[in-house]
Design a protein around this motif. Structure first.
Motif, PDB file in Angstrom:
ATOM      1  N   GLN A 112      47.673 -21.492  59.183  1.00  0.00           N
ATOM      2  CA  GLN A 112      48.769 -21.796  58.261  1.00  0.00           C
ATOM      3  C   GLN A 112      48.252 -22.035  56.851  1.00  0.00           C
ATOM      4  OE1 GLN A 112      50.801 -25.143  59.941  1.00  0.00           O
ATOM      5  NE2 GLN A 112      51.944 -23.918  61.424  1.00  0.00           N
ATOM      6  N   ALA A 114      45.451 -20.879  55.563  1.00  0.00           N
ATOM      7  CA  ALA A 114      44.969 -19.597  55.035  1.00  0.00           C
ATOM      8  C   ALA A 114      46.128 -18.737  54.550  1.00  0.00           C
ATOM      9  CB  ALA A 114      44.170 -18.866  56.099  1.00  0.00           C
ATOM     10  N   ARG A 115      47.238 -18.734  55.269  1.00  0.00           N
ATOM     11  CA  ARG A 115      48.417 -17.970  54.836  1.00  0.00           C
ATOM     12  C   ARG A 115      48.959 -18.501  53.509  1.00  0.00           C
ATOM     13  NH1 ARG A 115      51.514 -17.833  60.561  1.00  0.00           N
ATOM     14  NH2 ARG A 115      50.208 -16.274  61.579  1.00  0.00           N
ATOM     15  N   ARG A 116      49.020 -19.828  53.385  1.00  0.00           N
ATOM     16  CA  ARG A 116      49.503 -20.417  52.134  1.00  0.00           C
ATOM     17  C   ARG A 116      48.599 -20.045  50.970  1.00  0.00           C
ATOM     18  NH1 ARG A 116      50.505 -26.470  54.046  1.00  0.00           N
ATOM     19  NH2 ARG A 116      51.977 -26.005  55.698  1.00  0.00           N
ATOM     20  N   VAL A 117      47.297 -20.108  51.195  1.00  0.00           N
ATOM     21  CA  VAL A 117      46.347 -19.765  50.134  1.00  0.00           C
ATOM     22  C   VAL A 117      46.511 -18.306  49.731  1.00  0.00           C
ATOM     23  CG1 VAL A 117      43.879 -19.452  49.648  1.00  0.00           C
ATOM     24  CG2 VAL A 117      44.671 -21.556  50.705  1.00  0.00           C
ATOM     25  N   ASP A 118      46.669 -17.423  50.702  1.00  0.00           N
ATOM     26  CA  ASP A 118      46.860 -16.005  50.404  1.00  0.00           C
ATOM     27  C   ASP A 118      48.138 -15.770  49.599  1.00  0.00           C
ATOM     28  OD1 ASP A 118      44.520 -15.359  51.691  1.00  0.00           O
ATOM     29  OD2 ASP A 118      45.509 -14.769  53.572  1.00  0.00           O
ATOM     30  N   ARG A 119      49.231 -16.472  49.977  1.00  0.00           N
ATOM     31  CA  ARG A 119      50.480 -16.341  49.222  1.00  0.00           C
ATOM     32  C   ARG A 119      50.320 -16.839  47.790  1.00  0.00           C
ATOM     33  NH1 ARG A 119      54.608 -18.677  53.444  1.00  0.00           N
ATOM     34  NH2 ARG A 119      53.180 -20.351  53.025  1.00  0.00           N
ATOM     35  N   LYS A 171      47.552 -16.973  46.038  1.00  0.00           N
ATOM     36  CA  LYS A 171      46.727 -16.008  45.301  1.00  0.00           C
ATOM     37  C   LYS A 171      47.556 -14.798  44.889  1.00  0.00           C
ATOM     38  CE  LYS A 171      42.190 -17.015  47.257  1.00  0.00           C
ATOM     39  NZ  LYS A 171      41.103 -16.477  48.091  1.00  0.00           N
ATOM     40  N   ALA A 172      48.401 -14.309  45.789  1.00  0.00           N
ATOM     41  CA  ALA A 172      49.257 -13.169  45.473  1.00  0.00           C
ATOM     42  C   ALA A 172      50.218 -13.512  44.338  1.00  0.00           C
ATOM     43  CB  ALA A 172      50.024 -12.717  46.710  1.00  0.00           C
ATOM     44  N   ASN A 173      50.787 -14.701  44.381  1.00  0.00           N
ATOM     45  CA  ASN A 173      51.699 -15.133  43.309  1.00  0.00           C
ATOM     46  C   ASN A 173      50.964 -15.245  41.978  1.00  0.00           C
ATOM     47  OD1 ASN A 173      53.893 -15.246  45.003  1.00  0.00           O
ATOM     48  ND2 ASN A 173      53.724 -17.436  45.389  1.00  0.00           N
ATOM     49  N   ASP A 227      48.246 -13.597  41.085  1.00  0.00           N
ATOM     50  CA  ASP A 227      47.945 -12.239  40.628  1.00  0.00           C
ATOM     51  C   ASP A 227      49.176 -11.567  40.036  1.00  0.00           C
ATOM     52  OD1 ASP A 227      45.309 -12.486  41.353  1.00  0.00           O
ATOM     53  OD2 ASP A 227      45.569 -11.510  43.315  1.00  0.00           O
TER      54      ASP A 227
END
Length: 99
Positions: free
Chosen positions: A66, A68-73, A75-77, A79
Protein backbone atom coordinates in the motif's frame (compact mmCIF):
# COMPACT_ATOMS: atom_id res chain seq x y z
CA UNK A 1 -1.46 0.47 7.45
CA UNK A 2 -3.73 1.34 10.37
CA UNK A 3 -4.59 -2.33 10.78
CA UNK A 4 -0.90 -3.27 11.06
CA UNK A 5 -0.28 -0.50 13.58
CA UNK A 6 -3.22 -1.58 15.74
CA UNK A 7 -2.15 -5.22 15.59
CA UNK A 8 1.39 -4.25 16.58
CA UNK A 9 0.05 -2.16 19.45
CA UNK A 10 -2.11 -5.08 20.58
CA UNK A 11 0.89 -7.40 20.69
CA UNK A 12 2.83 -4.81 22.69
CA UNK A 13 -0.02 -4.34 25.18
CA UNK A 14 -0.33 -8.11 25.56
CA UNK A 15 3.40 -8.40 26.25
CA UNK A 16 3.20 -5.46 28.65
CA UNK A 17 0.50 -7.21 30.69
CA UNK A 18 2.44 -10.48 30.73
CA UNK A 19 5.71 -8.78 31.73
CA UNK A 20 3.96 -6.72 34.40
CA UNK A 21 2.46 -9.89 35.85
CA UNK A 22 5.81 -11.68 35.72
CA UNK A 23 7.63 -8.81 37.45
CA UNK A 24 5.08 -8.41 40.21
CA UNK A 25 4.84 -12.13 40.82
CA UNK A 26 8.61 -12.36 41.18
CA UNK A 27 9.24 -14.48 38.08
CA UNK A 28 11.16 -11.66 36.34
CA UNK A 29 13.56 -9.24 38.08
CA UNK A 30 12.14 -5.90 39.27
CA UNK A 31 14.83 -3.62 37.78
CA UNK A 32 17.10 -1.19 39.60
CA UNK A 33 15.79 1.22 42.20
CA UNK A 34 12.88 3.30 40.91
CA UNK A 35 13.25 2.12 37.29
CA UNK A 36 10.58 -0.56 37.62
CA UNK A 37 8.06 1.03 35.22
CA UNK A 38 10.72 1.74 32.62
CA UNK A 39 12.06 -1.79 33.04
CA UNK A 40 8.62 -3.28 32.38
CA UNK A 41 8.07 -1.17 29.24
CA UNK A 42 11.57 -1.89 27.91
CA UNK A 43 11.20 -5.62 28.49
CA UNK A 44 7.76 -5.63 26.84
CA UNK A 45 9.20 -3.82 23.80
CA UNK A 46 12.08 -6.28 23.63
CA UNK A 47 9.71 -9.25 23.70
CA UNK A 48 7.01 -7.82 21.40
CA UNK A 49 9.40 -6.83 18.59
CA UNK A 50 10.40 -10.35 17.47
CA UNK A 51 6.86 -11.63 18.01
CA UNK A 52 5.53 -8.88 15.72
CA UNK A 53 8.25 -9.61 13.20
CA UNK A 54 7.15 -13.23 12.87
CA UNK A 55 3.40 -13.04 13.49
CA UNK A 56 2.64 -9.92 11.42
CA UNK A 57 4.78 -10.78 8.38
CA UNK A 58 1.85 -11.03 5.95
CA UNK A 59 0.18 -7.90 7.29
CA UNK A 60 3.46 -5.98 7.06
CA UNK A 61 3.86 -7.09 3.43
CA UNK A 62 0.33 -5.85 2.65
CA UNK A 63 1.07 -2.51 4.31
CA UNK A 64 4.33 -2.11 2.38
CA UNK A 65 2.50 -2.73 -0.91
CA UNK A 66 0.00 0.00 0.00
CA UNK A 67 2.81 2.41 0.86
CA UNK A 68 4.61 1.62 -2.41
CA UNK A 69 1.41 2.30 -4.38
CA UNK A 70 0.97 5.66 -2.65
CA UNK A 71 4.57 6.62 -3.38
CA UNK A 72 4.17 5.66 -7.04
CA UNK A 73 0.98 7.75 -7.31
CA UNK A 74 2.67 10.73 -5.68
CA UNK A 75 5.64 10.44 -8.05
CA UNK A 76 3.29 10.28 -11.03
CA UNK A 77 1.42 13.36 -9.80
CA UNK A 78 4.68 15.25 -9.29
CA UNK A 79 5.87 14.32 -12.79
CA UNK A 80 2.55 15.44 -14.27
CA UNK A 81 2.78 18.75 -12.41
CA UNK A 82 6.36 19.26 -13.57
CA UNK A 83 5.44 18.64 -17.19
CA UNK A 84 2.54 21.12 -16.93
CA UNK A 85 4.90 23.72 -15.48
CA UNK A 86 7.42 23.07 -18.25
CA UNK A 87 4.76 23.54 -20.93
CA UNK A 88 3.55 26.76 -19.30
CA UNK A 89 7.13 28.03 -19.01
CA UNK A 90 7.91 27.15 -22.63
CA UNK A 91 4.72 28.88 -23.78
CA UNK A 92 5.58 32.02 -21.84
CA UNK A 93 9.13 32.08 -23.22
CA UNK A 94 7.87 31.55 -26.78
CA UNK A 95 5.42 34.45 -26.41
CA UNK A 96 8.19 36.65 -25.01
CA UNK A 97 10.48 35.94 -27.98
CA UNK A 98 7.71 36.58 -30.48
CA UNK A 99 7.11 40.08 -29.17
Amino acid sequence: MLRYTLMRLGIFVGCLVVVWGAVYSGIAPRGLGNSNGLWIVALALLISAPISLVVLRKERDRASVQVARRVDRMKANLDANRSQEDVADDTTRAQGQAS
